[in-house]
Structures are given as structure tokens and as C-alpha cells.
Design an enzyme around this catalytic site. Structure first.
Site, PDB file in Angstrom:
ATOM      1  N   LEU A  18       0.733  -1.078  -0.018  1.00 35.57           N
ATOM      2  CA  LEU A  18       0.142  -0.007   0.081  1.00 35.57           C
ATOM      3  C   LEU A  18       0.885   1.232  -0.150  1.00 35.57           C
ATOM      4  CD1 LEU A  18      -2.728  -1.031   2.908  1.00 35.57           C
ATOM      5  CD2 LEU A  18      -2.736  -0.803   0.180  1.00 35.57           C
ATOM      6  N   GLY A  19       1.923   1.303   0.733  1.00 33.21           N
ATOM      7  CA  GLY A  19       2.845   2.314   0.882  1.00 33.21           C
ATOM      8  C   GLY A  19       4.377   1.895   1.273  1.00 33.21           C
ATOM      9  N   SER A  20       5.217   2.725   0.921  1.00 34.96           N
ATOM     10  CA  SER A  20       6.613   2.427   1.569  1.00 34.96           C
ATOM     11  C   SER A  20       7.253   3.799   1.965  1.00 34.96           C
ATOM     12  CB  SER A  20       7.504   1.571   0.936  1.00 34.96           C
ATOM     13  OG  SER A  20       7.581   2.038  -0.639  1.00 34.96           O
ATOM     14  N   PHE A  23      10.348   4.228   6.811  1.00 36.07           N
ATOM     15  CA  PHE A  23      10.051   3.361   7.953  1.00 36.07           C
ATOM     16  C   PHE A  23      10.118   2.085   7.608  1.00 36.07           C
ATOM     17  CE2 PHE A  23       6.389   5.017   5.735  1.00 36.07           C
ATOM     18  CZ  PHE A  23       5.901   3.599   5.381  1.00 36.07           C
ATOM     19  N   VAL A  26       4.194  -0.841   4.013  1.00 39.12           N
ATOM     20  CA  VAL A  26       2.787  -0.900   4.456  1.00 39.12           C
ATOM     21  C   VAL A  26       2.190  -1.904   3.561  1.00 39.12           C
ATOM     22  CG1 VAL A  26       0.609   0.166   5.113  1.00 39.12           C
ATOM     23  CG2 VAL A  26       2.901   1.328   5.551  1.00 39.12           C
ATOM     24  N   LYS A  41       2.088  -2.472   8.980  1.00 41.83           N
ATOM     25  CA  LYS A  41       3.178  -1.722   8.813  1.00 41.83           C
ATOM     26  C   LYS A  41       4.530  -2.444   9.411  1.00 41.83           C
ATOM     27  CE  LYS A  41       4.169   3.235   9.729  1.00 41.83           C
ATOM     28  NZ  LYS A  41       4.013   4.583  10.088  1.00 41.83           N
ATOM     29  N   ASP A 138       5.731  15.858  11.983  1.00 41.63           N
ATOM     30  CA  ASP A 138       5.847  15.717  10.585  1.00 41.63           C
ATOM     31  C   ASP A 138       4.438  15.692   9.725  1.00 41.63           C
ATOM     32  OD1 ASP A 138       7.146  12.821   8.651  1.00 41.63           O
ATOM     33  OD2 ASP A 138       7.197  15.092   8.308  1.00 41.63           O
ATOM     34  N   LYS A 140       2.045  16.786   7.052  1.00 45.20           N
ATOM     35  CA  LYS A 140       2.165  17.174   5.657  1.00 45.20           C
ATOM     36  C   LYS A 140       1.102  16.227   4.855  1.00 45.20           C
ATOM     37  CE  LYS A 140       5.954  13.910   5.078  1.00 45.20           C
ATOM     38  NZ  LYS A 140       7.308  13.494   4.915  1.00 45.20           N
ATOM     39  N   ASN A 143       0.881  12.858   5.027  1.00 44.09           N
ATOM     40  CA  ASN A 143       0.851  11.995   6.176  1.00 44.09           C
ATOM     41  C   ASN A 143      -0.774  12.198   6.518  1.00 44.09           C
ATOM     42  OD1 ASN A 143       3.266  10.829   6.408  1.00 44.09           O
ATOM     43  ND2 ASN A 143       4.078  12.478   7.665  1.00 44.09           N
ATOM     44  N   ASP A 160       1.310   7.872  10.437  1.00 50.30           N
ATOM     45  CA  ASP A 160       2.835   7.981  10.597  1.00 50.30           C
ATOM     46  C   ASP A 160       3.241   8.873  11.797  1.00 50.30           C
ATOM     47  OD1 ASP A 160       5.602   8.130   8.216  1.00 50.30           O
ATOM     48  OD2 ASP A 160       5.387   7.945  10.156  1.00 50.30           O
ATOM     49  N   THR A 179      10.024  17.452   7.383  1.00 50.59           N
ATOM     50  CA  THR A 179      10.232  17.664   5.946  1.00 50.59           C
ATOM     51  C   THR A 179      10.461  18.938   5.483  1.00 50.59           C
ATOM     52  OG1 THR A 179       8.730  15.537   5.663  1.00 50.59           O
ATOM     53  CG2 THR A 179       9.088  17.001   3.568  1.00 50.59           C
TER      54      THR A 179
HETATM   55  N1  LIG Z   1       3.967   6.003   6.823  1.00 51.13           N
HETATM   56  C1  LIG Z   1       2.960   5.554   6.712  1.00 51.13           C
HETATM   57  C2  LIG Z   1       2.490   5.463   5.196  1.00 51.13           C
HETATM   58  C3  LIG Z   1       1.390   4.804   4.901  1.00 51.13           C
HETATM   59  C4  LIG Z   1       0.561   4.276   6.070  1.00 51.13           C
HETATM   60  N2  LIG Z   1       0.971   4.692   7.250  1.00 51.13           N
HETATM   61  N3  LIG Z   1       2.298   5.079   7.605  1.00 51.13           N
HETATM   62  C5  LIG Z   1      -0.620   3.792   5.929  1.00 51.13           C
HETATM   63  C6  LIG Z   1      -1.373   3.213   6.914  1.00 51.13           C
HETATM   64  C7  LIG Z   1      -2.597   2.418   6.881  1.00 51.13           C
HETATM   65  C8  LIG Z   1      -3.104   2.174   5.390  1.00 51.13           C
HETATM   66  C9  LIG Z   1      -2.306   2.517   4.557  1.00 51.13           C
HETATM   67  C10 LIG Z   1      -0.969   3.114   4.490  1.00 51.13           C
HETATM   68  C11 LIG Z   1      -0.153   3.589   3.458  1.00 51.13           C
HETATM   69  C12 LIG Z   1       0.603   4.651   3.649  1.00 51.13           C
END
Ligand SMILES: Nc1cc2c(nn1)-c1ccccc1CC2
Length: 293
Positions: A18-20, A23, A26, A41, A138, A140, A143, A160, A179
Site C-alpha cells: 500500500l505504501g513504503s 520506515f 505498509v 506496517k 511531521d 504534511k 501523512n 505516521d 520535511t
Molecule cells: N508512513 C505511513 C504510510 C502509509 C501508512 N502508514 N504510515 C498507511 C497506513 C494505513 C493504511 C495505508 C497506509 C499506506 C501509507
């Protein structure tokens, strides 16, 4: 061990990315017992103190503690935590509406009424966090995520908390993290930080929502940081000719160099741009947004 030692794959089926970021990754996960979808995560732990890769265990423990203290509908909920030797896995609520950042990018910029809907929710989540002396540090558009972007009034979730801190009143906290585009002058000057550093970031986010432009961004990070400490920003007519004076007043009361002069989250929620005092003020705001569209 603070967290569950079972293998996360015994309880959850691991799905798509879903994301990276800094950290780790995810991924969408499905709870085997219930079929419910969550997000996992996956945080890489440092092998040893000197290594630069991965996160220190202490900072992961702090993020978990902070998330456990923050149960609010505008803050990403934490459900479970697993650990192995090299990794900690946070099981958090699945937020599938994408980042506010992409939502704004798709629309160029938002109408004032759309922006206010989002800012109000951000202020409610941040106000709750600040009431517990927790600063995000953080904030932005990346987030801030939307629970479902296809509904009329999307619900936002703050994510985050990797840089968040629980600030003990009277104790000084300094850091150079964040950032560049969104950090407050006191962060750059390495002065003691407080929850009002988040309020500066909300001023920057509001400016971007209404104009699609970033107030302090330069061609390099150094130029951006110089613009911030120099308070070098303006409401360029090209992007702000249709923006109400109340919206500009709201931003100006957050982008103040002295952290103590900035509005608090509570004061923001009472500002006439957010909480119109009269129907005339509300009408004035919607008229300006109609011109824009
Ligand atoms: N830094 C991040 C970035 C993300 C997430 N959490 N922390 C996230 C949390 C729940 C669902 C989907 C995500 C993807 C992006």
C-alpha cells in the site's frame, strides 16, 4: 518483549503493497480468524547501534505508545503489534482513500469549502493529540489520508507518528527532523520545540490546499529553509486572487515566526474562516469558491 512474539503470518494473510517510506513497508493484510482487512506496517529494526539502516527499537516503542494513547476518528487506529528479531509489525486500520496530497494534485486546488472540510478534521485530530501533549512533528499532505475518496465528504486520518513526541511541559525537546517544506523556523534554528510547530505545518498545508503552491519551496532544500527562517512567503495574485481575506487571515495567524503567537488548534476551530460567525461570512466564502470553479 513488549509485543506479541507469534509469527504475524499465523494470524494475518499478507497482501498487496500500500505504501513504503523511511520506515519500511505498509501492506494490506487479512485477519485469518475474521476475514477483516487491516494494514500491516512492517518496520525494519536496526541490527546494531552503529547501523544507519532500519529504525531504533526505542523509536518504534515510542510510536506504539503514542498510537495506543490516541484513539480518535481522525487518527489512524492501532490494533495489534508483533515483533521478531529483525522486524516489528504494526497492525493498523486499513485506510484506502489514498493521500490528501494526491487528492489535491488531481484537483489542482480545492474550493474553500472543500479545504475547510479537511482542515476542520485535521484540527480535530491535532487538537486531540495536543490535548495529550503529543506533537506529530511531521504533518504534511502525505501523512494525511482519506478513508474513502469516492464519498461526498471524505473522512481524513492522520498517519505516521514516527517522529511524534510526548512533550513533558517544562522539559526541552529539540530535533532537526521533518520535511523541509513543512517545518517551522524553530526546527531549523534548533530551538526548543512545542506542539505549536504542528500549527505552522497546518498553515503550510492550508496554503497548499487553496493554491496548489508550496509557500516556502525553493529549488533546493537550502533555499527552502532560507525562505522559512526569513518568513519569505506571499499570496501571489496568480494563485490567490479568488481566495477570501478570511482564508488568508487564517494562514497568516499560523505562519508566524514566534511559536507562542500562532493560533492553537482550538483557536483555529473558532476562527471566522472555519466557524463563520454570520451567514453573510459563509456566503462570502462560497461565492469566492464559485468564481474559482
Ligand atoms: N508512513 C505511513 C504510510 C502509509 C501508512 N502508514 N504510515 C498507511 C497506513 C494505513 C493504511 C495505508 C497506509 C499506506 C501509507
Amino acid at each position: 518483549a513488549l509485543f506479541k512474539l507469534e509469527n504475524v503470518e499465523d494470524l494475518y494473510e499478507i497482501g498487496d503493497l500500500l505504501g513504503s517510506g523511511h520506515f519500511g513497508q505498509v501492506r494490506e493484510v487479512r485477519e485469518r480468524a475474521t476475514g477483516i482487512l487491516w494494514a500491516g506496517k512492517f518496520l525494519k529494526l536496526r541490527k546494531n547501534a552503529s547501523s544507519r539502516l532500519g529504525l531504533e527499537r526505542k523509536s518504534v516503542e515510542r510510536e506504539v505508545e503514542i498510537l495506543q494513547a490516541l484513539q480518535h476518528h481522525n487518527i489512524m487506529a492501532l490494533r495489534d503489534v508483533f515483533e521478531s528479531r529483525a522486524e516489528v509489525v504494526l497492525i493498523v486500520e486499513l485506510i484506502s482513500g489514498g493521500e490528501l496530497f494526491d487528492f489535491i494534485a488531481e484537483k489542482e486546488n480545492l474550493s474553500e469549502n472543500e479545504a475547510i472540510e479537511f482542515i476542520k478534521q485535521i484540527l480535530q485530530g491535532v487538537g486531540f493529540m495536543h490535548s495529550k501533549h503529543i506533537a506529530h512533528f511531521d504533518l504534511k499532505p502525505e501523512n494525511i489520508m482519506l478513508s474513502d475518496k469516492h464519498v461526498e465528504h471524505p473522512h481524513i486520518k492522520i498517519i505516521d507518528f514516527g517522529l511524534a513526541q510526548c512533550l513533558t511541559p517544562g522539559e526541552e525537546y529539540r530535533s532537526l527532523c521533518g520535511t523541509p517544506q513543512y517545518i517551522a523556523p524553530e526546527v531549523i534554528n534548533y530551538e526548543p520545540l512545542s506542539i505549536s510547530a504542528d500549527m505552522w505545518s497546518i498553515g503550510v498545508i492550508t496554503y497548499i490546499m487553496l493554491s496548489g503552491m508550496s509557500p516556502f519551496q525553493g529549488d533546493t532544500d537550502e533555499e527552502t529553509l532560507r525562505n522559512i527562517v526569513g518568513m519569505n512567503y506571499e499570496f501571489e495574485d496568480l494563485y490567490f486572487s479568488q481566495t477570501s481575506d478570511m482564508a488568508k487571515d487564517f494562514i497568516q495567524k499560523l505562519l508566524l515566526k514566534d511559536p507562542n503567537e500562532r493560533m492553537t488548534a482550538e483557536e483555529c476551530l473558532l476562527h471566522p474562516w472555519i466557524k463563520p460567525l454570520t451567514r453573510k461570512q459563509a456566503a462570502n466564502r462560497s461565492r469566492s469558491s464559485i468564481n474559482m470553479k
